[in-house]
Design a protein around this motif. Structure first.
Motif, short mmCIF file in Angstrom:
data_model
loop_
_atom_site.label_atom_id
_atom_site.label_comp_id
_atom_site.label_asym_id
_atom_site.label_seq_id
_atom_site.Cartn_x
_atom_site.Cartn_y
_atom_site.Cartn_z
N THR A 64 41.59 18.22 33.35
CA THR A 64 41.51 18.94 32.36
C THR A 64 41.58 20.41 32.97
OG1 THR A 64 39.07 19.38 32.83
CG2 THR A 64 39.82 17.46 31.41
N ARG A 65 42.03 21.42 31.88
CA ARG A 65 42.28 22.43 32.03
C ARG A 65 41.59 23.58 31.15
NH1 ARG A 65 46.35 23.42 35.96
NH2 ARG A 65 47.61 21.46 36.51
N LYS A 66 41.29 24.75 31.68
CA LYS A 66 40.80 25.65 30.76
C LYS A 66 40.83 27.07 31.49
CE LYS A 66 36.57 27.55 28.37
NZ LYS A 66 35.46 27.27 28.03
N ALA A 67 41.39 28.11 30.92
CA ALA A 67 41.62 29.53 31.56
C ALA A 67 40.29 29.85 31.90
CB ALA A 67 42.28 30.43 30.78
N PHE A 68 40.24 30.66 33.33
CA PHE A 68 38.77 31.42 33.76
C PHE A 68 38.97 32.82 32.93
CE2 PHE A 68 36.63 34.39 36.45
CZ PHE A 68 35.42 34.04 36.21
N VAL A 69 37.93 33.23 32.16
CA VAL A 69 37.78 34.41 31.56
C VAL A 69 36.91 35.25 32.10
CG1 VAL A 69 37.73 35.70 29.08
CG2 VAL A 69 38.81 33.30 29.38
N GLU A 70 37.06 36.43 32.84
CA GLU A 70 36.38 37.11 33.45
C GLU A 70 35.03 37.65 32.57
OE1 GLU A 70 37.79 40.09 36.24
OE2 GLU A 70 39.30 38.44 36.96
N LEU B 114 30.09 38.58 37.10
CA LEU B 114 31.04 38.23 38.53
C LEU B 114 30.05 38.58 39.60
CD1 LEU B 114 34.36 39.67 37.28
CD2 LEU B 114 33.51 37.37 37.00
N ASP B 115 29.05 39.38 39.57
CA ASP B 115 28.26 39.50 40.48
C ASP B 115 27.40 38.33 41.13
OD1 ASP B 115 26.87 39.78 38.49
OD2 ASP B 115 25.59 41.59 39.30
N THR B 116 27.07 37.59 39.96
CA THR B 116 26.09 36.33 40.25
C THR B 116 26.85 35.08 39.81
OG1 THR B 116 25.22 36.60 38.07
CG2 THR B 116 24.10 37.86 39.71
N MET B 117 27.93 35.10 39.20
CA MET B 117 28.65 33.99 38.68
C MET B 117 27.83 33.02 37.73
SD MET B 117 31.63 34.79 39.40
CE MET B 117 32.18 33.20 38.16
N GLU B 118 26.91 33.76 36.86
CA GLU B 118 26.26 33.09 35.92
C GLU B 118 27.05 33.32 34.66
OE1 GLU B 118 22.97 31.45 36.08
OE2 GLU B 118 23.99 31.06 37.74
N PRO B 119 27.06 32.26 33.58
CA PRO B 119 27.70 32.76 32.48
C PRO B 119 27.00 33.72 31.56
CG PRO B 119 26.49 30.61 32.40
CD PRO B 119 26.24 31.07 33.74
N ARG B 120 27.59 34.51 30.85
CA ARG B 120 27.03 35.38 29.82
C ARG B 120 26.33 34.79 28.79
NH1 ARG B 120 28.08 40.28 31.03
NH2 ARG B 120 29.74 40.94 32.57
N THR B 121 26.68 33.55 28.46
CA THR B 121 25.85 32.87 27.02
C THR B 121 25.25 31.55 27.80
OG1 THR B 121 28.14 31.61 26.76
CG2 THR B 121 27.57 33.51 25.54
N SER B 122 26.13 30.56 28.02
CA SER B 122 25.31 29.00 28.59
C SER B 122 26.36 28.49 29.14
CB SER B 122 24.45 28.57 27.36
OG SER B 122 25.58 27.97 26.54
N TYR B 123 26.03 27.60 29.94
CA TYR B 123 27.14 26.54 30.49
C TYR B 123 27.78 25.89 29.37
CZ TYR B 123 25.48 27.53 35.24
OH TYR B 123 25.08 28.28 36.31
N GLN C 215 30.65 25.80 38.62
CA GLN C 215 30.28 25.79 37.29
C GLN C 215 31.07 26.53 36.45
OE1 GLN C 215 28.85 27.45 39.93
NE2 GLN C 215 28.17 29.67 39.15
N THR C 216 32.25 27.03 36.94
CA THR C 216 33.30 27.40 36.09
C THR C 216 34.40 26.60 35.75
OG1 THR C 216 34.78 28.30 38.06
CG2 THR C 216 33.27 29.81 36.99
N GLY D 209 32.20 40.89 45.20
CA GLY D 209 32.88 42.06 45.14
C GLY D 209 34.23 42.09 45.71
N GLY D 210 34.62 40.77 46.00
CA GLY D 210 35.85 40.62 46.59
C GLY D 210 36.78 39.99 45.72
N ARG D 211 37.90 39.28 45.89
CA ARG D 211 38.77 38.81 44.91
C ARG D 211 38.40 37.73 44.19
NH1 ARG D 211 43.77 36.74 47.84
NH2 ARG D 211 42.44 36.27 49.75
N ILE D 212 38.93 37.41 43.08
CA ILE D 212 38.67 36.25 42.13
C ILE D 212 39.81 35.42 42.47
CG2 ILE D 212 38.53 35.05 40.03
CD1 ILE D 212 35.82 36.55 40.76
N ILE D 213 39.69 34.09 43.15
CA ILE D 213 40.71 33.25 43.47
C ILE D 213 40.79 31.89 42.47
CG2 ILE D 213 41.93 31.85 45.18
CD1 ILE D 213 40.92 33.66 47.19
N ARG D 214 41.59 31.80 41.52
CA ARG D 214 41.61 30.58 40.68
C ARG D 214 42.21 29.39 41.30
NH1 ARG D 214 41.85 35.41 38.00
NH2 ARG D 214 40.97 35.33 35.76
#
Length: 428
Positions: free
Chosen positions: A401-407, A412-421, A91-92, A35-40
């Protein structure tokens, strides 16, 4: 088995959501940074704009995600987490993930979730007995903490610990409330604590220290490999459950309990409690004569042991219990099995090795070369206790390495991926 630990918090409330699917133990319902901020994190620098340290030190509920992968060199410093309500979502990170070297994390706050990091302090090529660093430790007052799916190795003190000040507060209840408590350490690699490195006491290859009065601690599904002692150690009055762990190639002790009388002068001894079920101990090249559980020091302990397997290098049974004290301590068996901590489905010991090997460490879907070596050596009966990371190839040097984090790609409540790692190519 739960000690009195004060007012009910979100982590203890039975109607609060889980920290993440599969969360276990007394800390299973901590909100972390939900519920808080996403900090990249956008930099691998030890500090400054976009750094991991800047994100950790921010105030308020926050979830730390990574838009970089590679190595963060802390310069032989510990990074202290003082602000509560934090989720570190390793994991992100894009492959090769995040590896912290030459430093460690100290958790000095409540409601903290740390997942999918590698932390490898090493000796920093410093002189013998010049100072020590834990990979991750929860210090006094830390509560509702989960360290899950991390790879913790090459510490010069413990690889993974929970601490206290021993006698802060009034009486045993106060001491337990002041200690770190409601802790879950799950599915971690806890390996290759450095023996004769930089610790002031000399030899100090240690897995996990659960300090005096630490309580409601769950240690489940971890791999302990090549640590001379403390796999884990419960000290005076500590209470918790040790379930379904694989312990390979300990030195002189695997699981043990020790209340040190010198540290308790003027105080009545508290009674410890350890529940150990479905654990596996396999001796290795560095293993000395030992038992699965050994009691030392001067304090009494209540124990419940069930379905633990301990074998030597050719599969012959090792003793289940032993002592390294002549004090008249009492080791009393609990008559009835204590309730399992929340969320635990206990495996029979015969299935533990395969289950742990399949799912342990920071990135089990794509292990880095160091974790792959440790796991392979466990399976094949190789490896020894070491004095320096240089004996096994030295600090990793992974490219940035770099890859943008796409919410939208994450819950976001559990930080589990919607598909797979993201699995990618095997790391070289």
């Amino acid at each position: 088995m739960s000690a009195g630990t004060g007012a009910v918090t979100a982590a203890a409330a039975t109607d609060a959501p889980l920290a993440f699917p599969g969360a276990q133990g007394w800390a299973a319902r901590t909100p972390g940074g939900r519920g808080g901020r996403i900090i990249r994190v956008t930099s691998l620098a030890a500090e400054g704009p976009g750094s991991f340290a800047e994100a950790v030190n921010a105030k308020g509920p926050r979830t730390v995600v990574f838009e970089v992968g590679g190595v963060i060199d802390l310069g032989m410093k510990e990074l202290r987490i003082n602000e509560p309500f934090l989720t570190i979502a390793g994991q992100t990170a894009p492959a090769p993930g995040i590896t912290i070297i030459k430093g460690g994390l100290t958790i000095a706050a409540h409601d903290v979730i740390v997942r999918h990091l590698r932390v490898r302090p090493g000796d920093g090529h410093r002189p013998k007995r010049s100072g020590d660093i834990d990979a991750i430790t929860a210090v006094r007052g830390a509560r509702d903490v989960i360290v899950d799916h991390c790879s913790l190795s090459w510490a010069t003190d413990e690889n993974l610990s929970a601490s206290s000040t021993r006698f802060l507060g009034e009486g045993e209840k106060g001491w337990m409330e002041a200690a770190s408590r409601r802790i879950t350490y799950s599915h971690n690699i806890i390996a290759e604590g450095l023996a004769n490195a930089t610790h002031a006491k000399g030899e100090h290859s240690k897995g996990s220290l659960i300090h005096d009065h630490v309580n409601d601690v769950l240690i489940v599904g971890n791999l302990y490999a090549h640590n001379y002692e403390r796999n884990p150690l419960f000290k005076g009055g500590a209470r918790g459950q040790v379930l379904n762990n694989l312990i390979y190639n300990p030195g002189q002790r695997a699981m043990h309990y020790n209340l040190i009388a010198e540290e308790w002068q003027g105080h009545a001894y508290s009674r410890g409690q350890m529940v150990a079920r479905g654990n596996v101990l396999r001796a290795g090249i560095s293993t000395e004569p030992l038992a699965l559980f050994m009691a030392g020091g001067s304090g009494d302990i209540d124990v419940y042991f069930d379905d633990n397997l301990a074998v030597d290098r050719i599969g012959q049974p090792l003793p289940q219990q032993g002592r390294y004290t002549t004090a008249p301590i009492s080791i009393d068996a609990i008559k009835r099995a204590p309730a399992l901590p929340f969320g635990v489905t206990l495996l029979p010991s015969a299935k533990v090795q395969d289950a742990v090997i399949a799912d342990v460490g920071a990135t089990p879907w794509n292990r880095d070369p160091i974790d792959r070596r440790i796991v392979a050596d466990v399976v094949e009966g190789r490896g020894v206790i070491i004095d320096s990371q240089d004996e096994v190839g030295g600090y990793p040097q992974y490219a940035l390495t770099r890859k943008a984090f796409v919410e939208a790609e994450w819950h976001l409540d559990t930080m589990e991926p919607r598909t797979s790692y993201p699995r990618g190519e095997p790391l070289r």
